[in-house]
Design a protein around this motif. Structure first.
Motif, mmCIF file in Angstrom:
data_model
loop_
_atom_site.group_PDB
_atom_site.id
_atom_site.type_symbol
_atom_site.label_atom_id
_atom_site.label_comp_id
_atom_site.label_asym_id
_atom_site.label_seq_id
_atom_site.Cartn_x
_atom_site.Cartn_y
_atom_site.Cartn_z
ATOM 1 N N GLY A 189 0.815 -1.219 0.000
ATOM 2 C CA GLY A 189 0.000 0.000 0.000
ATOM 3 C C GLY A 189 0.841 1.258 0.000
ATOM 4 N N SER A 190 1.929 1.254 0.762
ATOM 5 C CA SER A 190 2.782 2.439 0.839
ATOM 6 C C SER A 190 3.542 2.678 -0.460
ATOM 7 C CB SER A 190 3.766 2.287 2.000
ATOM 8 O OG SER A 190 3.063 2.251 3.237
ATOM 9 N N LEU A 191 3.914 1.623 -1.153
ATOM 10 C CA LEU A 191 4.556 1.795 -2.461
ATOM 11 C C LEU A 191 3.608 2.491 -3.437
ATOM 12 C CD1 LEU A 191 6.428 -1.611 -2.866
ATOM 13 C CD2 LEU A 191 7.480 0.661 -2.668
ATOM 14 N N ILE A 192 2.337 2.092 -3.399
ATOM 15 C CA ILE A 192 1.339 2.729 -4.269
ATOM 16 C C ILE A 192 1.212 4.212 -3.933
ATOM 17 C CG2 ILE A 192 -1.103 2.768 -4.916
ATOM 18 C CD1 ILE A 192 -1.161 -0.260 -4.323
ATOM 19 N N ILE A 193 1.192 4.536 -2.638
ATOM 20 C CA ILE A 193 1.061 5.933 -2.217
ATOM 21 C C ILE A 193 2.278 6.741 -2.643
ATOM 22 C CG2 ILE A 193 0.938 7.442 -0.194
ATOM 23 C CD1 ILE A 193 -0.643 5.114 1.145
ATOM 24 N N GLY A 194 3.472 6.149 -2.506
ATOM 25 C CA GLY A 194 4.681 6.845 -2.933
ATOM 26 C C GLY A 194 4.646 7.212 -4.402
ATOM 27 N N VAL A 195 4.164 6.289 -5.232
ATOM 28 C CA VAL A 195 4.053 6.551 -6.670
ATOM 29 C C VAL A 195 3.017 7.647 -6.929
ATOM 30 C CG1 VAL A 195 3.367 5.553 -8.879
ATOM 31 C CG2 VAL A 195 4.812 4.237 -7.323
ATOM 32 N N MET A 196 1.879 7.593 -6.212
ATOM 33 C CA MET A 196 0.838 8.606 -6.391
ATOM 34 C C MET A 196 1.356 9.986 -6.007
ATOM 35 S SD MET A 196 -2.478 6.550 -4.897
ATOM 36 C CE MET A 196 -3.578 7.945 -5.097
ATOM 37 N N ALA A 197 2.123 10.058 -4.924
ATOM 38 C CA ALA A 197 2.643 11.352 -4.482
ATOM 39 C C ALA A 197 3.702 11.875 -5.445
ATOM 40 C CB ALA A 197 3.223 11.225 -3.079
ATOM 41 N N ARG A 198 4.540 10.969 -5.969
ATOM 42 C CA ARG A 198 5.632 11.386 -6.856
ATOM 43 C C ARG A 198 5.093 11.862 -8.199
ATOM 44 N NH1 ARG A 198 10.992 9.720 -8.165
ATOM 45 N NH2 ARG A 198 11.713 11.175 -9.778
ATOM 46 N N PHE A 199 4.180 11.120 -8.774
ATOM 47 C CA PHE A 199 3.728 11.424 -10.133
ATOM 48 C C PHE A 199 2.329 12.053 -10.185
ATOM 49 C CE2 PHE A 199 6.706 7.834 -10.417
ATOM 50 C CZ PHE A 199 7.673 8.407 -11.228
ATOM 51 N N GLY A 200 1.665 12.106 -9.040
ATOM 52 C CA GLY A 200 0.353 12.751 -8.974
ATOM 53 C C GLY A 200 0.461 14.138 -8.365
ATOM 54 N N SER A 201 0.517 14.178 -7.018
ATOM 55 C CA SER A 201 0.665 15.449 -6.304
ATOM 56 C C SER A 201 1.272 15.167 -4.944
ATOM 57 C CB SER A 201 -0.689 16.147 -6.133
ATOM 58 O OG SER A 201 -0.570 17.275 -5.288
ATOM 59 N N ASP A 202 2.338 15.887 -4.606
ATOM 60 C CA ASP A 202 2.951 15.684 -3.292
ATOM 61 C C ASP A 202 2.112 16.306 -2.182
ATOM 62 O OD1 ASP A 202 3.357 18.340 -3.793
ATOM 63 O OD2 ASP A 202 5.511 18.324 -3.414
ATOM 64 N N LYS A 203 1.020 17.006 -2.531
ATOM 65 C CA LYS A 203 0.121 17.574 -1.530
ATOM 66 C C LYS A 203 -0.630 16.500 -0.760
ATOM 67 C CE LYS A 203 0.823 21.929 -2.680
ATOM 68 N NZ LYS A 203 1.523 22.849 -1.756
ATOM 69 N N ILE A 204 -0.641 15.266 -1.269
ATOM 70 C CA ILE A 204 -1.370 14.201 -0.585
ATOM 71 C C ILE A 204 -0.555 13.645 0.577
ATOM 72 C CG2 ILE A 204 -2.547 13.570 -2.717
ATOM 73 C CD1 ILE A 204 -0.759 11.083 -2.836
ATOM 74 N N ARG A 205 0.705 14.017 0.699
ATOM 75 C CA ARG A 205 1.530 13.523 1.795
ATOM 76 C C ARG A 205 1.168 14.246 3.087
ATOM 77 N NH1 ARG A 205 7.170 14.722 0.980
ATOM 78 N NH2 ARG A 205 7.727 12.858 2.168
ATOM 79 N N GLY A 206 1.281 13.554 4.207
ATOM 80 C CA GLY A 206 1.150 14.219 5.493
ATOM 81 C C GLY A 206 -0.222 14.109 6.121
ATOM 82 N N HIS A 207 -0.418 14.941 7.161
ATOM 83 C CA HIS A 207 -1.588 14.838 8.025
ATOM 84 C C HIS A 207 -2.886 15.227 7.336
ATOM 85 C CE1 HIS A 207 1.446 16.243 11.380
ATOM 86 N NE2 HIS A 207 2.021 15.540 10.436
ATOM 87 N N GLY A 208 -2.824 16.237 6.501
ATOM 88 C CA GLY A 208 -4.041 16.792 5.903
ATOM 89 C C GLY A 208 -4.377 18.149 6.481
ATOM 90 N N ILE A 209 -4.397 18.271 7.811
ATOM 91 C CA ILE A 209 -4.759 19.548 8.430
ATOM 92 C C ILE A 209 -3.669 20.601 8.221
ATOM 93 C CG2 ILE A 209 -5.444 20.687 10.572
ATOM 94 C CD1 ILE A 209 -6.584 18.070 11.538
ATOM 95 N N PRO A 210 -2.372 20.292 8.416
ATOM 96 C CA PRO A 210 -1.357 21.320 8.134
ATOM 97 C C PRO A 210 -1.395 21.808 6.693
ATOM 98 C CG PRO A 210 -0.395 19.539 9.409
ATOM 99 C CD PRO A 210 -1.760 19.079 9.001
ATOM 100 N N GLU A 211 -1.664 20.895 5.775
ATOM 101 C CA GLU A 211 -1.739 21.293 4.369
ATOM 102 C C GLU A 211 -2.910 22.237 4.129
ATOM 103 O OE1 GLU A 211 0.948 18.133 4.839
ATOM 104 O OE2 GLU A 211 -1.149 18.209 5.449
ATOM 105 N N ALA A 212 -4.038 21.985 4.825
ATOM 106 C CA ALA A 212 -5.182 22.886 4.709
ATOM 107 C C ALA A 212 -4.848 24.264 5.277
ATOM 108 C CB ALA A 212 -6.391 22.292 5.426
ATOM 109 N N ILE A 213 -4.160 24.293 6.437
ATOM 110 C CA ILE A 213 -3.766 25.568 7.040
ATOM 111 C C ILE A 213 -2.851 26.342 6.096
ATOM 112 C CG2 ILE A 213 -2.442 26.602 8.922
ATOM 113 C CD1 ILE A 213 -3.398 24.303 10.703
#
Length: 561
Positions: free
Chosen positions: A61-85
């Protein structure tokens, strides 16, 4: 405000359906990874029979997420709330459609493959993206986009947990960075709209009901405060360890795309020790409140869950902080309850209130969230005691919350203490320079040029008639223009500068209004006129505006009888 309220009806609906879709995606991912079937039926990872595969599945599962973040958007990494702030404060509240799609998908894969996270951080980011995208379809200001972004976040949180009041308080304490009807009312509407949809989409009633809550007393509140102090220390320790682990990942000589897979190895090993530490762990929260877990399992939740969550989140994968914090705070307080012979379930609820308050610097949210989750509103005095004590410990020891520390590491320091802007409550009369030097309207332009060449101290001066009434303002720029034009210099100032559009203010005007006049007119010195006699009684310069800051600092720091 009314326009934003109308928009929040749609945003609240979008947040509710976004939460429903996220929960379905998590269920589908869990079924695929752990049971090998395509289904959206709710299941528990602890019921699966994969044996040693428990180590491999989180890595996949984490390998899939790494690929999504690298080639999709690195905004998906992390908690979610800090990115919203960060989007609110530094990105004009603009979130992309890519984030709205990839964040819930990546979080579902993360949680479904055993990631020790909850759905609240992702749904705050997803609901916020829904509100932001809706706002971007119309001609709105950044402040109005922020309102709808936060409204979507509050709607998503309400739909997941059934806690509208806590979602509204989270918006106020963590996301809005203001207290205005324009933002508060639409957020409340969005949360209530989401709550209305919740019975049809998710379910009704408290998410974690339990029995055996004692009546509130001085002894109960004192004990709650003690639990709050201890889980406040736990919140500080968890935040410190999280960012130290994150620092270790940053030192690795490999691309960050592979970090989640490395962290997932620790998650899988933790699952071998006790499968209760995998996934969102909502059943574990219920069991803690029911007091039905064996001491060994509570200890595993307290230690192993902390390790796998800290490593996984530090690796930069996609996941939230609220549910893990509830488990860790609840497990710590439950063991305290077992040790002193108190009700472990009630102690767990107090621990949940305290750790949210201490870690996120949101005491109102922590206290109300615990009460709404369980339906025990009669325990609010006790949850407030725990939340406030944890908050006090956190602010005394830790410089920033677990949310804002992440943003500070990018060079953006955020203050979570809100104060009224001195410009909004101080009046021009408080900081103006009284009885300013003026020039008579009968003065000739030639005499004025000589005055500015030899005697003038300031860049501009008010021009007044015999009665002291304002005629205009003469500046060094005017003098320079008169010198270049070489026109008749026996003309009086009254004829040379008289302008009905000359800005001025009265002593009762808020300083902020005068500052706006300076910005709009480009004039750095605004005459202050008595509203009754219409005489010039003062002048307010840019330098005087700094007095407002000085007055605020003096009120904070100067002590006297």
């Amino acid at each position: 405000m009314l326009v934003l309220v109308a928009a929040s009806l749609f945003v609240g609906t979008g947040g509710a359906f976004g939460a429903w879709a996220l929960l379905k995606l998590i269920a589908i991912a869990t079924n695929i990874f752990w049971f090998g079937r395509l289904s959206d039926a709710p299941v528990q990872i602890v019921d699966s029979l994969v044996g040693p595969g428990v180590v491999v599945i989180p890595v996949i599962g984490s390998l899939i997420i790494g690929v999504m973040a690298r080639f999709g958007s690195d905004k998906i990494r992390g908690h979610g709330i800090p990115e919203a702030i960060e989007a609110i404060l530094y990105g004009e509240s603009r979130l992309s459609a890519k984030v709205a799609f990839l964040k819930p998908l990546s979080s579902a894969i993360s949680i479904g493959s055993g990631g020790p996270f909850g759905a609240e951080g992702p749904i705050i980011m997803t609901g916020g993206a829904i509100g932001s995208l809706f706002a971007q379809r119309f001609h709105l200001s950044a402040a109005e986009r922020k309102t709808l972004l936060v409204a979507g976040a509050a709607a998503g949180m309400t739909a997941i947990f059934g806690t509208p009041v806590a979602a509204i308080l989270l918006a106020v304490e963590v996301l809005l960075f203001e207290w205005k009807p324009r933002s508060f009312v639409p957020v409340v509407v969005a949360a209530l709209v989401s709550l209305a949809w919740r019975p049809l989409l998710v379910g009704s009633g408290p998410l974690f009901p339990f029995h055996g809550v004692p009546a509130t007393s001085w002894l109960i509140m004192a004990g709650a405060g003690g639990i709050g102090l201890l889980v406040g220390l736990e919140a500080v320790l968890l935040s410190t360890l999280l960012y130290r682990i994150e620092d270790l990942f940053h030192r690795l000589p490999i691309h960050w795309m592979w970090w989640p897979a490395l962290g997932a190895v620790i998650v899988g090993l933790g699952g071998l020790i006790d499968a209760h530490v995998l996934g969102a762990g909502y059943q574990s929260i219920q069991d803690l409140l029911d007091g039905s877990l064996a001491t060994r399992v509570v200890l595993a939740l307290f230690i192993v869950k902390a390790i796998v969550w800290l490593v996984a989140l530090g690796s930069g994968t996609s996941g939230g902080v609220l549910a893990p914090l509830l488990i860790l705070g609840g497990a710590c307080a439950s063991m305290i309850g077992l040790g002193i012979g108190a009700n472990p379930g009630f102690c767990a609820m107090l621990g949940m209130a305290g750790i949210l308050s201490g870690a996120m610097r949101a005491p109102l949210t922590g206290a109300v969230f615990a009460a709404e989750l369980t339906g025990h509103f009669d325990s609010l005095p006790a949850t407030f005691a725990a939340a406030v004590c944890a908050y006090a410990v956190s602010v005394l020891i830790m410089r920033r919350s677990i949310l804002t520390e992440k943003i500070a590491r990018r060079g953006r320091h955020i203050l979570q203490e809100y104060i009224v802007d001195p410009f909004d409550f101080l009046q021009a009369g408080h900081i103006m320079t009284p009885d300013p030097q003026t020039l008579p309207g009968t003065t000739s332009i030639a005499r004025t040029i000589a005055f500015f060449a030899n005697e003038a101290v300031h860049r501009s001066y008010p021009v007044v008639d015999e009665g002291g009434h304002l005629l205009g303002l003469v500046s060094r720029a005017d003098v320079l223009r008169w010198q270049v034009e070489s026109g008749p210099q026996d003309t009086s100032l009254a004829e040379g500068v008289s302008d009905a559009s000359q800005p001025f203010a009265v002593p009762q005007a808020p300083v902020g209004v005068v500052a706006d006049l300076m910005v709009e007119s480009g004039i750095g010195r605004i005459p202050i006129v008595d509203p009754v006699s219409h005489r010039v009684i003062g002048i307010l310069s840019r330098h005087d505006l700094l007095k407002a800051r000085r007055i605020g600092v003096a009120a904070e720091r100067m002590r006297s009888r």
